[in-house]
Structure formats: C-alpha cells, structure tokens
Write an enzyme that holds these catalytic residues in place. Structure first.
Site, PDB file in Angstrom:
ATOM      1  N   CYS A   5       5.445  -0.605   6.866  1.00 22.60           N
ATOM      2  CA  CYS A   5       4.507  -1.167   5.893  1.00 22.60           C
ATOM      3  C   CYS A   5       3.657  -2.297   6.456  1.00 22.60           C
ATOM      4  O   CYS A   5       2.632  -2.650   5.877  1.00 22.60           O
ATOM      5  CB  CYS A   5       5.270  -1.673   4.666  1.00 22.60           C
TER       6      CYS A   5
ATOM      7  N   PHE B 233       6.881   5.840  -2.485  1.00 18.87           N
ATOM      8  CA  PHE B 233       5.799   6.042  -1.534  1.00 18.87           C
ATOM      9  C   PHE B 233       4.778   7.083  -1.978  1.00 18.87           C
ATOM     10  O   PHE B 233       5.117   8.087  -2.606  1.00 18.87           O
ATOM     11  CB  PHE B 233       6.364   6.424  -0.162  1.00 18.87           C
TER      12      PHE B 233
ATOM     13  N   HIS C  47       1.019  -7.291   0.475  1.00 16.51           N
ATOM     14  CA  HIS C  47       1.492  -5.905   0.447  1.00 16.51           C
ATOM     15  C   HIS C  47       2.564  -5.746  -0.620  1.00 16.51           C
ATOM     16  O   HIS C  47       3.609  -6.416  -0.572  1.00 16.51           O
ATOM     17  CB  HIS C  47       2.072  -5.508   1.806  1.00 16.51           C
TER      18      HIS C  47
ATOM     19  N   ASN D  53       3.341   2.623  -3.148  1.00 17.11           N
ATOM     20  CA  ASN D  53       3.380   2.035  -1.816  1.00 17.11           C
ATOM     21  C   ASN D  53       2.881   3.070  -0.807  1.00 17.11           C
ATOM     22  O   ASN D  53       3.549   4.065  -0.551  1.00 17.11           O
ATOM     23  CB  ASN D  53       4.810   1.600  -1.484  1.00 17.11           C
TER      24      ASN D  53
END
Length: 390
Positions: free
Chosen positions: A165, A216, A306, A339
């Site tokens: 990430c 994800f 993030h 994500n």
C-alpha cells in the site's frame, strides 16, 4: 575543475521545488456493492456451504466503511480459470498473463487524464515511474504503458514491484527527487493495482484471506510531477516540500506481500497493525515537520492519508486529536473505492484537490502512505495559489 563541476551540477538541478502538476484516476467498469459482495463472493467461489466464514465476511464488509468496489476480474473470467480459487493449485502464470495486458491499459486511462489536464505534449514527459503489486515480468507494465501513451524512446523508466500500500507514496517520493535533480524533467507517476493476482476462495485454514476480500479493489492513479512550471500552460497544485520514510521497529511481520505459485499472498495482522499506526503517527509527523522549522498544529494541515482500513484512520484521527472532517478525503475514497493499494493515495490526493478548489483549505498539508515493513511514507505538501484558480 571543481568550479566547472559545480557549474555543471548547478545547471542540472531545478531552481524550485517539485510540484504536482496534474492528477488522473481510473477504475475498471465492473462494480460490486459492498452489501452484495459476501453473497457474490461465496457464490462465484462455490463456497456457500461455509456459512461461518460467510458470516465473518459480512461482518468485515460492514466494518470497512466501503460502499462499493471496482474489479477487472468478472464472474466469467473466474469461471474460465477455476484454479484461481484454490490456493493449492498453481495459477501465478495465468494471473500474470491477465495483468500483463490489463494493468498497462488501466494505467494508460488514468495517465491520459493526467496528461490532458497537464496541457503539454506527451513527448515532453522525460521520466516514467510505475508502481504495481500486480506484475512481475520484464519487459513490464512500464514499457507497455510507454508504448500505449506514445512516450519518446528516451524516457527514463523506473519500475516498483510489491511495495504494498505504500507504493504510491514511494513513487511520488522518487518523482520529487527526479524532478528536482534533472532540470526541465517532467515525471509521469502511474500506480495500478488489479486484485485478480490475489483473488481466491475462502479457506478455514487461512481466515486472513477474508481480510483482503473485504477490503481491496482495482484502480489506477497517475500524477505529473515537475519543477519550475512553464507558465501559463502548467498549473502547480501542491509543492512537494520534503519526504521521509520510517520503518517501525519489530513490525515486519504485521504486513507482508509475497509471490506464490497460487498468486500473490501475504498477511495483514490487523489487530497488531491498527494500534501501531496510532502509536507512531505523531512522531513520524514531528520528524517530518521539525527540520523545516514549521510550528504547525495538526488541525491547521490538510490531509491526504492512505485509507488502508477504516480502523487505522480512526486511530490516526484519535491519536492526533483531529477536528471532524480533517480526514474526509481519505474516508470518501475508502467509501467509494475501497483500498486500491498503492493507487489509493493518488485518489485521496485528487479528492483533496477537488475539495480545496471548492472551499477554503490550509496552506500546509501532509500525504502519508503505509506499507510492508511496517513502513510509513510521509510527504510535506504546500498548496499553491494556483490550486484556487480553476
């Protein structure tokens, strides 16, 4: 001779700091709502008999703060590759073949948007940085992307693999150095992620698989970075003031990524990871701002963080005692896309740009990414006056 070398070195460097000149993002067309995802996932993996695991996934999906996610892989694609569902069956080659075609195309879509907003010719791009957790081949995504976009053959390419990430933040860190140390450089950063390389069915022996399945999604983000803007064509948005990277000691086990015969795998020990972020965030920020001599209050900053998982954002919010809405850009991207690994922070930066163009925001800000290590990438940003000029 020493003075000649100094003059040469000086002529090679930019006069001013690197800046974000434009941003573009893209997602595959197929979208699945988070409410429907558990039923969708257990149906296409033919695992509806695993009722306990399905209930766990439902709970995870409800707790993510995500409304929908986008995927390159479809039910039809997975149906044509049933071995993707079984961790014990070799599938890496087939997964990488799919990504080798799809990843450059998705990255090109995002990059084309960034180039159009930038306003200059694609042949003015001098450097290309591509980050992805979805490829492991050479020639790779970078060369294919350069071909699709029509970059000149002399473009300097750098490829980042398996940085998790934090890869988007790491790519921007490298872009800053390239832009400031190569006068006239224009760096295209492209981050692209496809979860087809990691998709697999649920297994009682590997419950951590569900964490990734709940979180994800697929996406690509692109940024043009350069110093000494060419007026009036270029419009700097955020000056990239300083960058740093911190590895938290004794945390290399909490977040891992690795290539296996069954595709990309890894571990995300969320119970350990969540408090680590909250306990170390303020020190990382102090280390970044201290040398600059900026006595800032965290609530005076704008934020592009993030959003790995919602609980980490909540921990950061609490640890820094932030006012309501300070992490709104991160929460918005998490809600609308999930994500997307390294690409996510570019989506967040673009969302923060949009918000600052429409309403007042602080002059100083910070971009942060988190990845395997446990690694914290920190970039101090300064919003320019051009940000307000649409």
């Amino acid at each position: 001779m020493a003075s000649i070398l100094r003059d040469i070195r000086s002529s090679q460097r930019a006069d001013g700091p690197a800046a974000v000149l434009s941003i573009g993002t893209a997602n595959p067309p197929d979208c699945v709502s988070q409410d429907e995802y558990p039923d969708y996932y257990f149906r296409i993996t033919k695992s509806e008999h695993l009722t306990d695991l399905k209930q766990k996934l439902k709970t995870m999906c409800q707790n993510t703060g995500t409304k929908k996610r986008f995927f390159h892989h479809t039910e039809q694609l997975l149906g044509a590759h049933p071995h993707f569902l079984d961790r014990g069956k070799p599938s890496l080659n087939d997964r990488l073949k799919i990504a080798a075609v799809a990843a450059p195309e998705l990255a090109a879509t995002a990059a084309a948007k960034a180039i159009a907003k930038w306003g200059r010719s694609v042949t003015d791009i001098t450097h290309l940085i591509v980050s992805s957790n979805s490829g492991a081949h050479a020639p790779g995504i970078d060369l294919r992307l350069a071909s699709i976009l029509g970059l000149r053959s002399s473009v300097c390419r750098t490829m980042l693999h398996l940085n998790g990430c934090s890869s988007g933040s790491a790519a921007l860190r490298l872009a800053k150095d390239m832009a400031e140390n190569n006068r006239g450089a224009r760096v295209l950063v492209a981050c692209v992620e496809l979860t087809v390389v990691a998709f697999r069915g649920p297994e009682e022996a590997y419950p951590h698989t569900l964490v990734g399945q709940a979180s994800f999604g697929d996406g690509a983000g692109a940024v043009i970075v350069g110093a000494d803007a060419v007026r009036p064509i270029e419009r700097p948005l955020f000056e990239m003031v300083s960058v740093s990277q911190t590895v938290i000691p004794d945390t290399d086990h909490v977040l891992t990524v690795q290539l296996t015969e069954g595709g990309i795998d890894g571990h995300l020990l969320s119970r350990e990871l969540i408090p680590i972020a909250g306990q170390n965030i303020e020190q990382c920020l102090s280390d970044a701002f201290g040398p600059l001599g900026l006595g800032v209050d965290w609530n005076d900053l704008f934020w592009a963080v993030h959003p790995g998982i919602r609980a980490i954002l909540d921990q950061i919010d609490k640890a820094l005692r932030l006012e309501p809405g300070k992490l709104a850009a991160s929460f918005t991207v998490l809600r609308e896309y999930g994500n997307m690994l390294g690409a996510t922070v570019i989506f967040v930066l673009d969302e923060q740009r949009r918000r600052m163009e429409e309403e007042e925001g602080g002059e100083w800000g910070v971009l942060m990414g988190f990845g395997p290590g446990f690694t914290v990438e920190t970039m101090v940003l300064r919003a320019t006056s051009d940000l307000k000029k649409k």
